[in-house]
Design a protein around this motif. Structure first.
Motif, PDB file in Angstrom:
ATOM      1  N   SER A   4      -7.367   6.703 -10.359  1.00 40.03           N
ATOM      2  CA  SER A   4      -8.538   5.875 -10.056  1.00 40.03           C
ATOM      3  C   SER A   4      -8.184   4.391 -10.071  1.00 40.03           C
ATOM      4  CB  SER A   4      -9.662   6.155 -11.045  1.00 40.03           C
ATOM      5  OG  SER A   4     -10.079   7.499 -10.969  1.00 40.03           O
ATOM      6  N   LYS A   5      -7.337   3.999 -11.025  1.00 35.63           N
ATOM      7  CA  LYS A   5      -6.916   2.593 -11.094  1.00 35.63           C
ATOM      8  C   LYS A   5      -6.108   2.202  -9.858  1.00 35.63           C
ATOM      9  CE  LYS A   5      -6.800   2.371 -16.172  1.00 35.63           C
ATOM     10  NZ  LYS A   5      -5.928   2.225 -17.355  1.00 35.63           N
ATOM     11  N   LEU A  23       0.827  -1.212   0.000  1.00 36.36           N
ATOM     12  CA  LEU A  23       0.000   0.000   0.000  1.00 36.36           C
ATOM     13  C   LEU A  23       0.857   1.257   0.000  1.00 36.36           C
ATOM     14  CD1 LEU A  23      -2.775  -1.023   2.566  1.00 36.36           C
ATOM     15  CD2 LEU A  23      -2.992  -0.873   0.083  1.00 36.36           C
ATOM     16  N   ALA A  24       1.971   1.215   0.705  1.00 37.62           N
ATOM     17  CA  ALA A  24       2.877   2.367   0.730  1.00 37.62           C
ATOM     18  C   ALA A  24       3.439   2.640  -0.666  1.00 37.62           C
ATOM     19  CB  ALA A  24       3.998   2.130   1.732  1.00 37.62           C
ATOM     20  N   SER A  25       3.730   1.559  -1.389  1.00 38.26           N
ATOM     21  CA  SER A  25       4.237   1.714  -2.747  1.00 38.26           C
ATOM     22  C   SER A  25       3.178   2.330  -3.666  1.00 38.26           C
ATOM     23  CB  SER A  25       4.677   0.356  -3.293  1.00 38.26           C
ATOM     24  OG  SER A  25       5.102   0.461  -4.631  1.00 38.26           O
ATOM     25  N   LEU A  26       1.919   1.895  -3.515  1.00 38.58           N
ATOM     26  CA  LEU A  26       0.828   2.474  -4.308  1.00 38.58           C
ATOM     27  C   LEU A  26       0.569   3.928  -3.918  1.00 38.58           C
ATOM     28  CD1 LEU A  26      -1.710  -0.497  -4.278  1.00 38.58           C
ATOM     29  CD2 LEU A  26      -0.406   0.330  -6.243  1.00 38.58           C
ATOM     30  N   GLU A  32      -7.226  -0.490  -6.977  1.00 40.02           N
ATOM     31  CA  GLU A  32      -6.333  -1.595  -6.625  1.00 40.02           C
ATOM     32  C   GLU A  32      -6.046  -1.605  -5.129  1.00 40.02           C
ATOM     33  OE1 GLU A  32      -1.810  -3.213  -7.670  1.00 40.02           O
ATOM     34  OE2 GLU A  32      -2.667  -1.491  -8.758  1.00 40.02           O
ATOM     35  N   ALA A  33      -5.819  -0.410  -4.541  1.00 46.16           N
ATOM     36  CA  ALA A  33      -5.526  -0.332  -3.110  1.00 46.16           C
ATOM     37  C   ALA A  33      -6.736  -0.743  -2.276  1.00 46.16           C
ATOM     38  CB  ALA A  33      -5.097   1.090  -2.754  1.00 46.16           C
ATOM     39  N   ILE A  34      -7.937  -0.287  -2.657  1.00 50.93           N
ATOM     40  CA  ILE A  34      -9.143  -0.642  -1.900  1.00 50.93           C
ATOM     41  C   ILE A  34      -9.420  -2.129  -2.006  1.00 50.93           C
ATOM     42  CG2 ILE A  34     -11.652  -0.329  -1.828  1.00 50.93           C
ATOM     43  CD1 ILE A  34     -11.232   2.591  -2.542  1.00 50.93           C
TER      44      ILE A  34
END
Length: 650
Positions: A118-119, A100-103, A123-125
């Motif tokens: 948005s993508k 998540l930190a990377s995203l 992906e994170a959610i």
């Protein structure tokens, strides 16, 4: 006997010869230098610390038999791996947090497109699904979730809300999750906000006693409707309102109205509110508007002992943190009005280095105006408040809120400068303490029948905070003993504030007159204040001010359309202020006419400046009217100057 004696002599001689040989041998040896290394086999000297043992490089991890040493780089890599392994064992979602930190580093960039973001958010959610409550309390991952809630779609926000809804109370007291809840409330729909406020039911009081939880309650209170605000406040008034839903409504805003309509016992309500307020004040959680409202309502029904105790607790730095809201400033005024001389001194001293900031605040400026109207210790007020105001006089005159304390000294309680709500705030009082003050004054004079003269007044006193709608009828509170005019004289004239204010007005005459805000202070200063408080001692300074205004008005009229600033006689605001001064101040009108208008009235007989010219014929001062009549009557006869029909009839 002789033989034994000879033997003893021989032994002593042998010993002496041996000691002398040793001495000569030691003498022949060269002494060692101080820098030479000591003999390893020699004994250590007493009191000398033994050498610290020297350790070699550690062996490789997991290899107990082999004595292989590692380089610094290899040791750092192995230490990092060991730390990572420990974190994985301690944190169940450690790998997910790293992903998540990377995203997050990608999605929070400013130069990223909406579709790409948005993508990444979707992906994170998707990765967080099912683990959102645990992630919300994480120091790092909660920030990722905040960014997702900020930019995600409404459907994704709804999914996050539903997953967090059962855990709202636990999240409200978490240091990191509170920021997520605030972010969710900012973009919440009406239904989501309603559901969230409903989840706080029966937990408002415990949350207000929590340093973090109180922030969430305050946030929901400010976003809620009038009915939702009353629902949150109702829990703080009575146990019945806490247990049963629907007993409060937006029409019943005051606690006295709720007590009367619902038939609640006043003593029970007071005890319940006291139990909630006391821990809040002890912890110093007084920055929120919902607490300010609670305290104001409490003072309307509290007995004199409880009310005096609350005022005593609020006195000092705590009060300074409350003046930024409407109810908080009213609490400060009540503390100043009903506090003792010692408590007032403590309040004023706490304002040191904060006066300028308070003066520029909408509600804080009214607290300063209240101090100027009530506190008798003018030396303390001058030292702590007036001196700080003098340092920023120009900025205060040009500010809508900053001018209020100055206008209160120049023209107290004038409805032109203070709204009805402002004047009502200045007239507030605590009923129980107000009755106490009245009983103390009325006990001195009794009727011949033995009844107190103020007894009927006591019976008619309402059990609410007194808020008069009529400006003339003020509540009689034993708040100050000094004559109001004398207090103004000491604060305005004797302190040197008036002289400094006149100097600032002379330096910025044109700017102040053209300002919609500054023109009011300029007018009051030029008029000498209400009751002519400046005129006796400042007549020469006022004449210099009139000369400064007339000098600006005497400047030639510019015909250049490119010039942005209008002439002082043609500007909308300044022309009307000068007209008022011509009508109300004959000394100013004479100087203005002689220095700027005499012989030039035809030039100024059009536009906004024509109102100034016609004012010379409308003024009630005969000397001023006769001075300008000869020149102006010609313009009136020619039709170049028009006088209002009402003035013509007069």
């Amino acid at each position: 006997m002789a033989s034994t004696g000879l033997k003893m002599q021989k032994s002593t001689k042998r010993k002496d010869s041996e000691s002398s040989e040793k001495f000569n041998a030691l003498k022949s040896k060269k002494p060692k230098l101080a820098s030479s290394t000591p003999d390893k086999k020699s004994h250590t000297i007493q009191n000398q610390k033994p050498e610290q043992p020297k350790f070699g490089k550690p062996k490789s991890f997991g290899d107990k038999d082999k004595s292989v040493t590692l380089s610094k780089k290899e040791r750092r890599v192995q230490a990092k791996e060991l730390t990572e392994a420990r974190k994985k064992r301690r944190k169940p979602h450690y790998t997910l947090e790293q992903e998540l930190a990377s995203l997050w580093e990608k999605m929070r960039r400013r130069d990223i497109g909406k579709e790409d973001r948005s993508k990444l958010i979707s992906e994170a959610i998707q990765k967080m699904k099912g683990k959102i409550p645990e992630i919300a309390v994480s120091h790092l991952s909660s920030r990722v979730l905040q960014t997702c809630v900020k930019y995600c779609s409404q459907a994704e926000k709804e999914a996050v809300f539903k997953e967090l809804q059962p855990h709202f109370l636990n999240l409200a007291t978490n240091t990191y999750a509170v920021h997520l809840l605030k972010k969710m409330l900012d973009g919440a729909s009406k239904q989501q906000l309603t559901d969230y406020i409903s989840s706080l039911r029966r937990h408002v009081a415990p949350l207000l006693r929590h340093m973090v939880g109180s922030i969430v309650v305050e946030y929901a209170y400010n976003l809620g409707t009038a009915a939702q605000k009353q629902e949150l406040l109702g829990e703080l008034y009575s146990p019945e309102l806490q247990l049963f839903k629907g007993l409060t409504s937006a029409t019943e805003k005051r606690v006295v109205d709720i007590i009367a309509k619902r038939g609640l016992q006043k003593g029970t309500v007071v005890r319940h509110m006291t139990g909630i307020i006391q821990p809040i004040l002890e912890k110093g959680i007084v920055d929120h508007s919902i607490i300010h409202k609670l305290l104001i309502e409490y003072l309307t029904i509290a007995d004199k002992t409880s009310a005096a105790f609350v005022i005593q607790q609020l006195t000092g730095p705590l009060l300074l943190r409350m003046v930024h809201t409407r109810d908080g400033s009213r609490l400060a005024m009540l503390c100043i009005k009903h506090g003792s001389a010692k408590e007032r001194k403590k309040i004023i001293k706490a304002m040191k280095d904060h006066v300028a900031k308070m003066a520029s605040d909408q509600f804080g400026s009214m607290v300063l105006a209240c101090i100027f109207s009530i506190v008798d210790d003018t030396k303390l007020v001058t030292k702590m408040i007036v001196r700080e105001l003098e340092a920023t006089l120009k900025d205060l005159v040009m500010e809508k809120n900053g001018r209020r304390p100055l206008l209160q000294l120049l023209h107290p309680n004038y409805s032109r400068y203070f709204s009805h709500d402002d004047l009502a705030s200045l007239d507030l009082s605590v009923p129980s303490l107000c009755l106490m003050d009245k009983s103390e004054t009325s006990s001195e004079t009794k009727d011949s029948d033995g009844k107190e003269s103020g007894e009927e007044l006591k019976d008619e006193q309402e059990d609410t905070v007194t808020e008069n709608t009529d400006i003339e009828e003020k509540v009689t509170v034993a708040a100050s003993k000094k004559d109001p005019l004398l207090r103004r004289q000491e604060l305005l004239v004797n302190s040197g504030l008036a002289e400094r204010l006149i100097d600032v007005c002379m330096e910025n005459a044109e700017e102040f007159l053209k300002s919609n805000v500054g023109k009011e202070v300029m007018y009051e200063v030029a008029m000498g204040g209400a009751d002519g408080i400046l005129c006796p001692s400042m007549s020469e300074k006022l004449r210099e001010l009139y000369e400064a205004i007339a000098s600006v008005a005497a400047m030639p009229k510019t015909q250049e359309p490119e010039k942005k600033s209008e002439h002082i006689l043609e500007d909308f605001h300044s022309s009307r202020t000068i007209r008022r001064l011509v009508l109300d101040c004959p000394a100013f009108a004479s100087i203005l006419y002689k220095k700027a208008l005499s012989g030039n009235c035809r030039l100024w007989a059009q536009g906004h400046c024509s109102k100034i010219i016609s004012a010379f014929l409308e003024t009630e001062d005969l000397q001023v009217r006769e001075m300008a009549k000869e020149e102006l009557q010609v313009l009136v006869n020619e039709g170049a100057l028009k006088i209002p029909e009402t003035k013509k009839s007069e």
